[in-house]
Scaffold this motif. Structure first.
Motif, short mmCIF file in Angstrom:
data_model
loop_
_atom_site.label_atom_id
_atom_site.label_comp_id
_atom_site.label_asym_id
_atom_site.label_seq_id
_atom_site.Cartn_x
_atom_site.Cartn_y
_atom_site.Cartn_z
N LYS A 9 0.83 -1.21 0.00
CA LYS A 9 0.00 0.00 0.00
C LYS A 9 0.86 1.26 0.00
O LYS A 9 0.70 2.15 -0.84
N THR A 10 1.77 1.31 0.98
CA THR A 10 2.61 2.51 1.09
C THR A 10 3.42 2.72 -0.18
O THR A 10 3.51 3.84 -0.69
N THR A 11 3.99 1.65 -0.69
CA THR A 11 4.80 1.77 -1.90
C THR A 11 3.97 2.35 -3.04
O THR A 11 4.41 3.26 -3.74
N LEU A 71 -3.99 9.43 1.68
CA LEU A 71 -3.65 9.29 3.10
C LEU A 71 -3.25 7.85 3.40
O LEU A 71 -4.03 6.92 3.18
N ASP A 72 -2.05 7.68 3.90
CA ASP A 72 -1.58 6.33 4.22
C ASP A 72 -1.79 6.05 5.70
O ASP A 72 -1.16 6.68 6.55
N GLU A 73 -2.65 5.13 5.99
CA GLU A 73 -2.97 4.73 7.36
C GLU A 73 -3.20 5.92 8.28
O GLU A 73 -2.58 6.03 9.33
N PRO A 74 -4.10 6.82 7.90
CA PRO A 74 -4.27 8.02 8.71
C PRO A 74 -4.91 7.73 10.07
O PRO A 74 -4.76 8.53 10.99
#
Ligand SMILES: Nc1ncnc2c1ncn2[C@@H]1O[C@H](COP(=O)(O)OP(=O)(O)O)[C@@H](O)[C@H]1O
Ligand SMILES: [Mg+2]
Lengths: 267, 334
Positions: free
Chosen positions: B40-42, B152-155
């Motif tokens: 996901k982050t990548t 938004l990554d894991e907000p």
């Protein structure tokens, strides 16, 4: 906004002007504790060393002082102190990982790096100006108290060319090392080593291998920079020496560092 | 609005993101869901131009991120709330952002108020922030330039329950006003309440995508029944012979088959049923099954994702299980 338009309308948005990036980077240079104290320390040392010289001049008998005497030692100190500014400005983005945000705001990374260089150059010039302003004040005070022993002998070549040029060169050198390593302690160590130790190491090698001695003027940055204090190189060979050592010590690390900054993943 | 087109990111021979395609539409919240290390982050870092793609492409509103002038005014990004200089105060961090984007300093106060950071908190250095406070600051930073797109990554990481609810409301109303939201999570329940659409990713690959209804519908092959009878052993044998997976569950059985199938099996074997109902299939089951390390390729009864650029949904199938079934059937975990 309508659901039917899946495109971004960027026609009304101007790119971030360069001066604003410079402003942001300037603010970053003093808005942390480390940055603030570094600036403060540089300013303080530049002033204090001259005041100490002034006091020792005032309490001693039969010594003379000229305007240039006040700046002499301070200039040498500035050559290694001021470059700490770009080192901190560049490397903290990586050690604190704020580069992630910085490059999301301005994805053209080279503009950010150039803005940092611009801030370093401006601060270096400010340091030189401060040095001479304090020198002028000190000379004026000395002239007031011991007019017979004070001389306003100003070497304009050093004032307007030698001092700014040398401080700028080492500042850009610091910037280059920072770009190459992207790590604060490593950059400081490499900068100080290559500034102070490289001449000695090269001389030692030259003593062992005589052929190497001919190479020395071309590769010793420190010698070439210090020569700049007395003005620009006079002949073609001197210019060659200076330029080759600049390319070697500044051009190369900036090139490699920049390539890495522009292409590496920002984590 | 965000188009991910056959994106692959390889680290050496390891594919962190493997031929991923999906679309985030305007006015919708898209949930990007997958276990830790799924990619996901990548994927999101490639969106913001911080990581280069090995192949494939991501565009936002038709543009590469780096082609967007002053991108903070169009795309709000929160990738890692801790990726800020710990020695700066929250207010200073937002001030730097506002300065770069060319926003008035009043915008900083607005955003601080919006995310509920008080003046005292905003003047503390960020290294003294709790994870939840960093997350709030990161959300404030992402919203600073009043962007049309939010990534938004894991907000929700580190937010308290009230904070998660607050964020849901914030993102929902943001999407209702026409914004595009992509938010990732490794926790289903953080996302399923607000996401209009969900992208499920595991091991760098998209395993399912669509809205909740179609995801559940598409997963009908995984439908389960809960059954009790006077002779569970005989029933289990009969069902197993018919090729269904049977697990004992409490006083009864859990069968990987629709209720009708179970009824027929009981009829054929002449066993009296005392209870027969659908075990439903929860999103969580689906999520776990699709993304688990042992996920068999054939296990996904979910059809492969449709080509990009198309409406993203799984086609409905004739015998849909009830979608209002409980999200987690009793003993749903294997
Ligand atoms: N720079 C890198 N080098 C090697 N592997 C990496 C690198 N960055 C991420 N990975 C790997 O890629 C995978 C996906 O990571 P990530 O996108 O952070 O997953 P997620 O955000 O879904 O938890 C992980 O297995 C991670 O270890
Ligand atoms: Mg992640």
């Amino acid at each position: 906004m309508t659901a039917a338009a899946p495109t971004l309308d960027v026609s009304g948005t101007q790119p971030i002007p360069f001066w604003r990036l410079v402003l942001v980077e300037f603010r970053k240079s003093y808005d942390t504790r480390a940055g603030f104290w570094l600036l403060f320390t540089i300013g303080l040392l530049i002033s204090l060393l001259q005041v100490v010289f002034l006091i020792s001049f005032l309490v001693q008998d039969f010594v003379y002082a000229t305007f240039t005497d006040f700046t002499g030692n301070v200039w040498l100190v500035s050559l290694v102190l001021v470059p700490m500014l770009p080192i901190l400005l560049v490397t903290t983005e990586w050690s604190q990982r704020s580069a992630v945000v910085t490059f999301a705001i301005e994805p053209k990374r080279v503009r950010v790096i150039l803005a940092k260089l611009a801030v370093a150059v401006l601060l270096a010039l400010a340091a030189v100006v401060l040095m001479f302003v304090v020198a002028a004040v000190c000379t004026a005070f000395a002239d007031l108290v011991k007019p017979d022993f004070t001389e306003w002998r100003v070497e304009t070549e050093f004032l307007f060319l030698g001092a700014p040029l040398t401080v700028l060169t080492t500042t850009v050198f610091g910037f280059a090392v920072a770009c190459l390593l992207l790590n604060t302690p490593a950059a400081i160590v490499l900068f100080l080593l290559s500034w102070y130790a490289s001449v000695g190491v090269f001389a030692a090698i030259a003593a062992l291998i005589p052929a190497f001695a001919d190479l020395l003027p071309w590769i010793t940055l420190q010698v070439n920079v210090l020569l700049l204090a007395d003005g620009l190189p006079s002949g073609g060979e001197e210019w060659g020496n200076l330029l080759v050592s600049l390319v070697l010590w500044i051009g190369l690390p900036i090139g490699v560092g920049l390539w890495r900054i522009l292409n590496a993943e920002v984590k | 609005m965000i188009t991910v087109d056959h994106l692959t990111k390889a680290y050496g021979s390891f594919r962190a993101v493997d031929d991923v395609s999906f679309v985030c539409r305007q006015g919708r919240v898209t949930g990007f869901l997958g276990p830790n290390g799924a990619g996901k982050t990548t994927t999101m870092r490639v969106m913001a131009g911080l990581t280069g793609a090995t192949s494939g492409r991501v565009t936002i509103g038709g543009l590469d991120y780096s082609a967007i002038p002053n991108p903070g005014r169009h795309v709000g990004v929160l990738l890692d709330a801790s990726a800020q200089h710990g020695g700066r105060t929250g207010r200073e961090i937002l001030t730097l952002g506002a300065l770069a984007m060319g926003l008035p300093s009043a915008r900083v106060d607005e955003m601080l108020a919006l995310v509920g950071l008080s003046d005292v908190e905003a003047s503390r250095r960020m290294r003294n922030y709790s994870l939840g406070m960093k997350q709030r600051l990161g959300i404030a930073h992402a919203l600073l330039g009043d962007p049309e797109v939010l990534i938004l990554d894991e907000p929700a990481n580190g937010l308290d329950p009230a904070g998660i609810r607050w964020m849901r409301g914030l993102l929902k109303s943001y999407a209702d006003r026409g914004g595009t939201v992509l938010l990732s999570s490794h926790l289903l329940n953080e996302v399923e309440l607000i996401a209009d659409e969900m992208i499920l990713i595991g091991h760098g690959r998209i395993v399912a995508q669509g809205d909740k209804k179609s995801l559940l519908a598409g997963a009908q092959g995984a439908a389960t029944s809960l059954v009790m009878s006077l002779d569970n052993t005989a029933l289990a044998t009969e069902l197993a012979q018919r090729g269904h997976l049977v697990d004992p569950l409490g006083d009864g059985l859990k069968v990987n088959a629709p209720t009708e199938e179970v009824g027929r099996a009981a009829l054929a074997a002449g066993i009296v049923l005392t209870d027969l109902r659908t075990g439903g299939v929860g999103l969580e089951d689906l999520f776990l099954e699709l993304t688990s390390g042992t996920a068999r390729d054939g296990a996904g009864a979910v059809p492969p994702p449709p080509p990009p650029g198309h409406g993203v949904h799984v086609p409905p199938t004739p015998n849909m299980p009830p979608v209002d079934s409980p999200l987690t059937p009793p003993g749903g975990h294997r």
